[in-house]
Design an enzyme around this catalytic site. Structure first.
Site, mmCIF file in Angstrom:
data_model
loop_
_atom_site.group_PDB
_atom_site.id
_atom_site.type_symbol
_atom_site.label_atom_id
_atom_site.label_comp_id
_atom_site.label_asym_id
_atom_site.label_seq_id
_atom_site.Cartn_x
_atom_site.Cartn_y
_atom_site.Cartn_z
ATOM 1 N N HIS A 138 4.709 -5.132 -3.939
ATOM 2 C CA HIS A 138 5.664 -4.015 -4.072
ATOM 3 C C HIS A 138 5.501 -3.003 -2.936
ATOM 4 O O HIS A 138 4.440 -2.898 -2.322
ATOM 5 C CB HIS A 138 5.582 -3.344 -5.445
ATOM 6 C CG HIS A 138 4.408 -2.450 -5.684
ATOM 7 N ND1 HIS A 138 4.026 -2.044 -6.947
ATOM 8 C CD2 HIS A 138 3.515 -1.857 -4.839
ATOM 9 C CE1 HIS A 138 2.987 -1.254 -6.859
ATOM 10 N NE2 HIS A 138 2.648 -1.119 -5.595
ATOM 11 N N GLU A 143 9.283 -3.201 -7.627
ATOM 12 C CA GLU A 143 8.529 -4.337 -8.134
ATOM 13 C C GLU A 143 9.268 -5.646 -7.829
ATOM 14 O O GLU A 143 10.478 -5.625 -7.555
ATOM 15 C CB GLU A 143 8.348 -4.183 -9.651
ATOM 16 C CG GLU A 143 7.673 -2.879 -10.070
ATOM 17 C CD GLU A 143 6.173 -2.823 -9.775
ATOM 18 O OE1 GLU A 143 5.728 -3.383 -8.747
ATOM 19 O OE2 GLU A 143 5.453 -2.198 -10.566
HETATM 20 P P1 PGA Z 1 -3.271 1.440 -3.254
HETATM 21 O O1 PGA Z 1 -1.770 1.243 -3.719
HETATM 22 O O2 PGA Z 1 -3.221 2.085 -1.920
HETATM 23 O O3 PGA Z 1 -3.874 2.336 -4.298
HETATM 24 O O4 PGA Z 1 -3.902 0.087 -3.212
HETATM 25 C C1 PGA Z 1 -0.857 0.702 -2.826
HETATM 26 C C2 PGA Z 1 0.465 0.481 -3.525
HETATM 27 O O5 PGA Z 1 0.478 0.115 -4.695
HETATM 28 O O6 PGA Z 1 1.512 0.662 -2.874
#
Ligand code: PGA
Length: 241
Positions: A138, A143
């Site tokens: 995503h 999503e």
């Molecule tokens: P994260 O999330 O940097 O906490 O891994 C990235 C995202 O879900 O876009």
């Protein structure tokens, strides 16, 4: 797509901050789209350092949050409003009137989506959009789905996303089920995109996004269609490339 691999998650953030800072120098009234999560924290740290120690000014910058959970108040530590204030806004000279956030408590979600869409348009669109990538591919809270190309919209969060983000909450049941996110259409409309990824858990989605087919099942793959995308990866995230 330009891909740069650096040695550590911290280096991802430092290089990203240098690029953001260079864009602010080039266009002091630029419009930034800002991601949250663990990955960009090092970028915000470096931006704050550049503000304090190298005179980087946010005086004329406008900032838009990329997404927000539904049901969390702005002062909830897990809200993305709170995150952006904590990691950037309260440490730099960005005027409050230039901070654009999504109201996760809006009574009428459709109206809030329309309002935010309008606010982006009135700002002249996003110059530089910073993105992370989820384990499911995503970007923002877009999503995996059957189709692309929606504007600001209500999202039902994927089970993978909720499980992944549960690390920020006391328990999985506390992770909101819904969010408002910039859509793929808004992200692709940004003049320039900076996608950051670090850690082994991101190597598969990064590989699919860059080397795989362009498909809404891997939302980040749509970035292959954008003319100005830069990926900054640490070695773990670049492992399969
Ligand atoms: P994260 O999330 O940097 O906490 O891994 C990235 C995202 O879900 O876009």
């Amino acid at each position: 797509m330009r891909i740069t691999t650096v040695s550590s998650a911290n280096e991802v953030g430092v290089l990203a901050a240098q690029i953001v800072a260079a864009d602010i120098h080039r266009k002091p009234d630029c419009v930034l789209g800002l991601a949250t999560g663990e990955t960009p924290q090092a970028m915000y740290r470096e931006l704050v350092r550049l503000h304090r120690e190298a005179g980087l000014s946010f005086q004329r910058v406008t900032a838009f949050a990329l997404d927000e959970y539904i049901g969390l108040a702005p002062d909830n530590p897990n809200s993305y409003s709170h995150y952006l204030h904590t990691h950037l806004f309260r440490h730099v000279n960005l005027p409050a009137s230039n901070i654009c956030l999504i109201d996760g408590l809006a009574r009428d979600v459709a109206l809030e989506c329309d309002r935010y869409e309008q606010q982006i348009a009135e700002a002249g669109g996003i110059d530089l959009q910073v993105l992370g990538i989820g384990q499911n591919g995503h970007i923002g809270f877009n999503e995996p789905a059957m189709s692309f190309a929606r504007g600001v919209h209500l999202v039902e969060l994927d089970a993978v996303t909720r499980a992944d983000n549960a690390r920020f909450f006391a328990h999985l049941t506390e992770v909101p089920r819904y969010a408002i996110s910039l859509g793929i259409k808004n992200i692709l409309a940004a003049k320039k995109i900076l996608l950051l990824a670090s850690g082994q858990s991101k190597c598969a989605p990064v590989y699919q996004a860059i080397r795989g087919a362009v498909t809404p099942r891997v939302p980040a793959s749509v970035l292959q269609d954008h003319p100005d995308v830069m990926l900054i990866l640490d070695q773990d995230a670049a492992d399969l490339l």
